[in-house]
Design an enzyme around this catalytic site. Structure first.
Site, mmCIF file in Angstrom:
data_model
loop_
_atom_site.group_PDB
_atom_site.id
_atom_site.type_symbol
_atom_site.label_atom_id
_atom_site.label_comp_id
_atom_site.label_asym_id
_atom_site.label_seq_id
_atom_site.Cartn_x
_atom_site.Cartn_y
_atom_site.Cartn_z
ATOM 1 N N GLU A 162 0.801 -1.228 0.000
ATOM 2 C CA GLU A 162 0.000 0.000 0.000
ATOM 3 C C GLU A 162 0.836 1.280 0.000
ATOM 4 O O GLU A 162 0.654 2.148 0.867
ATOM 5 C CB GLU A 162 -0.988 -0.029 1.180
ATOM 6 C CG GLU A 162 -1.888 -1.249 1.120
ATOM 7 C CD GLU A 162 -2.793 -1.421 2.337
ATOM 8 O OE1 GLU A 162 -2.780 -0.555 3.224
ATOM 9 O OE2 GLU A 162 -3.522 -2.433 2.388
ATOM 10 N N ASN A 203 2.129 -4.510 -3.430
ATOM 11 C CA ASN A 203 0.734 -4.914 -3.278
ATOM 12 C C ASN A 203 -0.081 -3.687 -2.880
ATOM 13 O O ASN A 203 0.344 -2.902 -2.030
ATOM 14 C CB ASN A 203 0.709 -5.970 -2.151
ATOM 15 C CG ASN A 203 -0.602 -6.661 -1.958
ATOM 16 O OD1 ASN A 203 -1.198 -7.138 -2.904
ATOM 17 N ND2 ASN A 203 -1.054 -6.737 -0.705
ATOM 18 N N HIS A 239 -10.205 -5.754 -2.644
ATOM 19 C CA HIS A 239 -11.244 -5.535 -1.617
ATOM 20 C C HIS A 239 -12.366 -4.762 -2.312
ATOM 21 O O HIS A 239 -12.301 -3.544 -2.457
ATOM 22 C CB HIS A 239 -10.673 -4.764 -0.425
ATOM 23 C CG HIS A 239 -9.667 -5.562 0.335
ATOM 24 N ND1 HIS A 239 -10.001 -6.736 0.990
ATOM 25 C CD2 HIS A 239 -8.334 -5.387 0.530
ATOM 26 C CE1 HIS A 239 -8.913 -7.234 1.558
ATOM 27 N NE2 HIS A 239 -7.890 -6.442 1.288
ATOM 28 N N GLU A 267 -6.056 -10.393 -2.179
ATOM 29 C CA GLU A 267 -6.864 -10.278 -0.949
ATOM 30 C C GLU A 267 -8.349 -10.176 -1.289
ATOM 31 O O GLU A 267 -9.079 -9.372 -0.689
ATOM 32 C CB GLU A 267 -6.426 -9.045 -0.133
ATOM 33 C CG GLU A 267 -4.944 -9.023 0.191
ATOM 34 C CD GLU A 267 -4.520 -7.853 1.077
ATOM 35 O OE1 GLU A 267 -5.399 -7.209 1.684
ATOM 36 O OE2 GLU A 267 -3.310 -7.595 1.169
ATOM 37 N N ASP A 269 -12.107 -10.007 -1.553
ATOM 38 C CA ASP A 269 -13.397 -10.167 -0.876
ATOM 39 C C ASP A 269 -14.360 -9.142 -1.468
ATOM 40 O O ASP A 269 -13.928 -8.160 -2.064
ATOM 41 C CB ASP A 269 -13.305 -10.093 0.661
ATOM 42 C CG ASP A 269 -12.606 -8.873 1.209
ATOM 43 O OD1 ASP A 269 -12.538 -7.847 0.512
ATOM 44 O OD2 ASP A 269 -12.147 -8.931 2.369
HETATM 45 O O1 G3I Z 1 -4.002 -8.624 18.533
HETATM 46 C C1 G3I Z 1 -4.947 -7.682 19.071
HETATM 47 C C2 G3I Z 1 -5.614 -8.232 20.301
HETATM 48 O O2 G3I Z 1 -4.664 -8.402 21.305
HETATM 49 C C3 G3I Z 1 -6.710 -7.252 20.750
HETATM 50 O O3 G3I Z 1 -7.410 -7.789 21.822
HETATM 51 C C4 G3I Z 1 -7.687 -6.993 19.603
HETATM 52 C C5 G3I Z 1 -8.737 -5.941 19.977
HETATM 53 O O4 G3I Z 1 -9.168 -5.208 18.850
HETATM 54 O O5 G3I Z 1 -6.963 -6.499 18.501
HETATM 55 C C6 G3I Z 1 -6.000 -7.411 18.010
HETATM 56 O O6 G3I Z 1 -5.375 -6.846 16.907
HETATM 57 C C7 G3I Z 1 -6.116 -6.849 15.717
HETATM 58 C C8 G3I Z 1 -5.292 -7.517 14.649
HETATM 59 O O7 G3I Z 1 -5.990 -7.494 13.414
HETATM 60 C C9 G3I Z 1 -4.989 -8.980 14.995
HETATM 61 O O8 G3I Z 1 -6.169 -9.718 15.050
HETATM 62 C C10 G3I Z 1 -6.427 -5.417 15.312
HETATM 63 O O9 G3I Z 1 -7.309 -4.827 16.238
HETATM 64 C C11 G3I Z 1 -7.048 -5.402 13.940
HETATM 65 O O10 G3I Z 1 -7.134 -4.045 13.489
HETATM 66 C C12 G3I Z 1 -6.182 -6.162 12.965
HETATM 67 O O11 G3I Z 1 -6.861 -6.151 11.734
HETATM 68 C C13 G3I Z 1 -6.129 -6.612 10.610
HETATM 69 C C14 G3I Z 1 -5.932 -5.450 9.634
HETATM 70 O O12 G3I Z 1 -5.290 -5.936 8.470
HETATM 71 C C15 G3I Z 1 -5.106 -4.326 10.205
HETATM 72 O O13 G3I Z 1 -4.980 -3.310 9.244
HETATM 73 C C16 G3I Z 1 -6.940 -7.686 9.960
HETATM 74 O O14 G3I Z 1 -6.994 -8.820 10.831
HETATM 75 C C17 G3I Z 1 -6.321 -8.082 8.624
HETATM 76 O O15 G3I Z 1 -7.207 -8.937 7.936
HETATM 77 C C18 G3I Z 1 -6.117 -6.824 7.788
HETATM 78 O O16 G3I Z 1 -5.530 -7.177 6.572
HETATM 79 C C19 G3I Z 1 -5.252 -6.126 5.658
HETATM 80 C C20 G3I Z 1 -4.032 -6.515 4.882
HETATM 81 O O17 G3I Z 1 -2.967 -6.821 5.743
HETATM 82 C C21 G3I Z 1 -3.615 -5.424 3.907
HETATM 83 N N1 G3I Z 1 -4.719 -5.067 3.044
HETATM 84 C C22 G3I Z 1 -5.983 -4.741 3.728
HETATM 85 C C23 G3I Z 1 -6.393 -5.862 4.662
HETATM 86 C C24 G3I Z 1 -7.732 -5.586 5.304
HETATM 87 O O18 G3I Z 1 -7.685 -4.498 6.176
#
Ligand code: G3I
Length: 459
Positions: A162, A203, A239, A267, A269
């Site tokens: 990004e 990406n 996305h 990615e 969806d």
């Molecule tokens: O690990 C913490 C946990 O300890 C806490 O309790 C919880 C509470 O919200 O958060 C957890 O962290 C989360 C993390 O995923 C791990 O699960 C974050 O809040 C959450 O924001 C994070 O989201 C990820 C996101 O990227 C962050 O930008 C998504 O799972 C993941 O699917 C998403 O993937 C991205 C790609 O990497 C790049 N392209 C876009 C895509 C979708 O956003």
């Protein structure tokens, strides 16, 4: 539960549903076995992948599908900087290693995601103060150490994630603000040096069709190649929004391929405003199918990865409130129409099983000489939740609905359709939703006998 058991279970459910439907005098749904996406993709010389986080791999249904339907895995979060080096100088490879082990055990390849991004960085990095040279050295060390750790186990790395704004200019970030765009070439060179066999990608999202952002990516790729920077491919995240898939995906992928690069959908969806209705799910099937078809039409499009396989754990609802249902399996890991859309794009020619709701309706009226109040309760007697519902019936004796509550009721001649409102869209397995309406009648007021929930007759 093992996948084979899941398949048996699904066949059994379909068989039972088919028998029930036959009793009601309707055509039996297909009971063909579900296609295996990875076999179809392999036959086309491509891979089909799915992202998985560590917690998703702990869900048995998720893991079963991940390891049998897909032949590529991308870690959802576990290889990001904040995951691998939350404390400066202390690496934690556990999540990434587990994903790699899972992939190897299931004969899957791995897309590494992601080395250099503006997001999900550790606090020590975002809140630290570094000279330009020190920051560049940190970036190169991170890329070198991570690629070295996974050397030989990763097919493709999203080296830079990004980097662009919507208008195609460089995104302001920790990296760009201090180092300028040269951080991109530095990261790619460090990755190549650490694992010469891995394919190196940039990406991004909203670059799927032609447009300003995609033009920015095109110009970036062209300029890196002209400078001899090691860049092998471009990832198009995909996305997307239901009904709004760009019509230029194939043309766009092709122009990058024509630069001598591999391309991949990384990615995918397709989100929708909830509740998911039959019409939206049908459109979503067409949308997934069109993206996978666009990839197949470009010989250098090496594969498609979906960003998570089931709606239950998707990132979408937390980022886009009110939206979701973006994946190819539902909340219970049952295939959605979109799954069959992917299979069809990959060459599957089987019959898509007709989704079978099973339902029971109770209908009561409180009537006076010219009017009545009806109370309707619809019960989902099936084993999976219904997301978005329409209940239809006919009034052959001239009854006319005048006013409804807890549903939107429309009448055309004798045909009546009651559709959920936003707060009662889901009917849990074994659960009910109730609504009511006022109506007029004259002559006689018999109860309807032909209730159908989402097109399937109810008892
Ligand atoms: O690990 C913490 C946990 O300890 C806490 O309790 C919880 C509470 O919200 O958060 C957890 O962290 C989360 C993390 O995923 C791990 O699960 C974050 O809040 C959450 O924001 C994070 O989201 C990820 C996101 O990227 C962050 O930008 C998504 O799972 C993941 O699917 C998403 O993937 C991205 C790609 O990497 C790049 N392209 C876009 C895509 C979708 O956003």
């Amino acid at each position: 539960m093992k996948t084979e058991q899941l398949r048996h279970l699904r066949r059994a459910v379909l068989a039972v549903a088919g028998a029930a439907t036959l009793i009601l005098g309707l055509a039996a749904p297909s009971q063909a076995a579900d296609p295996v996406l990875r076999d179809l993709a392999t036959a086309k010389g491509r891979y089909i992948g799915s992202a998985a986080t560590a917690s998703e791999l702990n869900i048995s249904s998720y893991a079963a599908l991940e390891g049998t339907q897909f032949n590529s895995a991308t870690p959802g979060n576990e290889m990001k900087w904040e995951s691998v080096e939350a404390t400066r100088g202390t690496y934690n490879w556990t999540g990434g290693d587990n994903l790699v082990s899972f992939a190897q055990a299931h004969s899957m390849q791995v897309r590494g995601h992601t080395l250099v991004w503006h997001s999900q960085l550790p606090n020590w990095l975002t809140s630290g103060t570094f000279t330009n040279d020190a920051l560049r050295a940190l970036l190169v060390k991170h890329v070198t150490d991570e690629v070295t750790h996974f050397k030989g186990k990763i097919n493709q790395w999203d080296v830079v994630n990004e980097p662009l704004n919507e208008d195609g200019t460089y995104r302001a970030s920790l990296w760009y603000n201090q180092l300028g765009s040269s951080y991109i070439a530095d990261a790619l060179r460090a990755a190549r040096a650490a694992d010469p066999a891995a394919k190196l990608y940039i990406n991004d999202y909203n670059t799927d069709g032609t447009g300003s952002k995609s033009d920015g990516m095109y110009n970036l790729a062209k300029s890196l190649l002209a400078q001899g920077v090691p860049l092998d491919g471009i990832g198009f995240q995909g996305h997307l929004i239901v009904g709004s898939v760009p019509t230029t995906v194939q043309t766009n992928l092709q122009r990058f391929a024509d630069l001598g690069l591999d391309v991949a959908v990384t990615e995918l969806d397709v989100r929708m405003t909830l509740p998911a209705t039959t019409a939206l799910l049908t459109q979503q099937k067409a949308d997934f199918k069109s993206v996978v078809s666009a990839c197949l039409a470009v010989s250098r499009c090496v594969g498609v990865t979906v960003w998570g396989l089931g709606d239950a754990t998707s990132w979408v609802p937390s980022v886009f409130p009110g939206q979701g249902a973006a994946n190819i399996y539902d909340e219970n890991y049952q295939p959605k129409p979109a799954y069959y859309g992917v299979a069809e794009a990959l060459g599957w020619t089987g019959t898509v099983p007709v989704p079978t709701a099973s339902c029971a309706v109770t209908y009561g009226v409180n009537q006076w000489n010219t009017g009545f109040t009806a109370s309707v309760t619809v019960k989902n007697t099936g084993t999976t939740p219904v997301s978005g519902w329409s209940l239809t019936w006919t009034y052959p004796s001239g009854q006319k609905v005048t006013q409804a509550w807890n549903a939107t009721v429309a009448q055309s001649g004798t045909a009546v359709t009651a559709t959920n409102v936003s707060y009662n869209a889901t009917i849990a397995a074994g659960g009910t939703q109730a609504f009511g309406f006022n109506a007029s009648w004259s002559g006689s007021n018999p109860a309807p006998t032909d209730f159908k929930l989402n097109g399937t007759a109810c008892s």
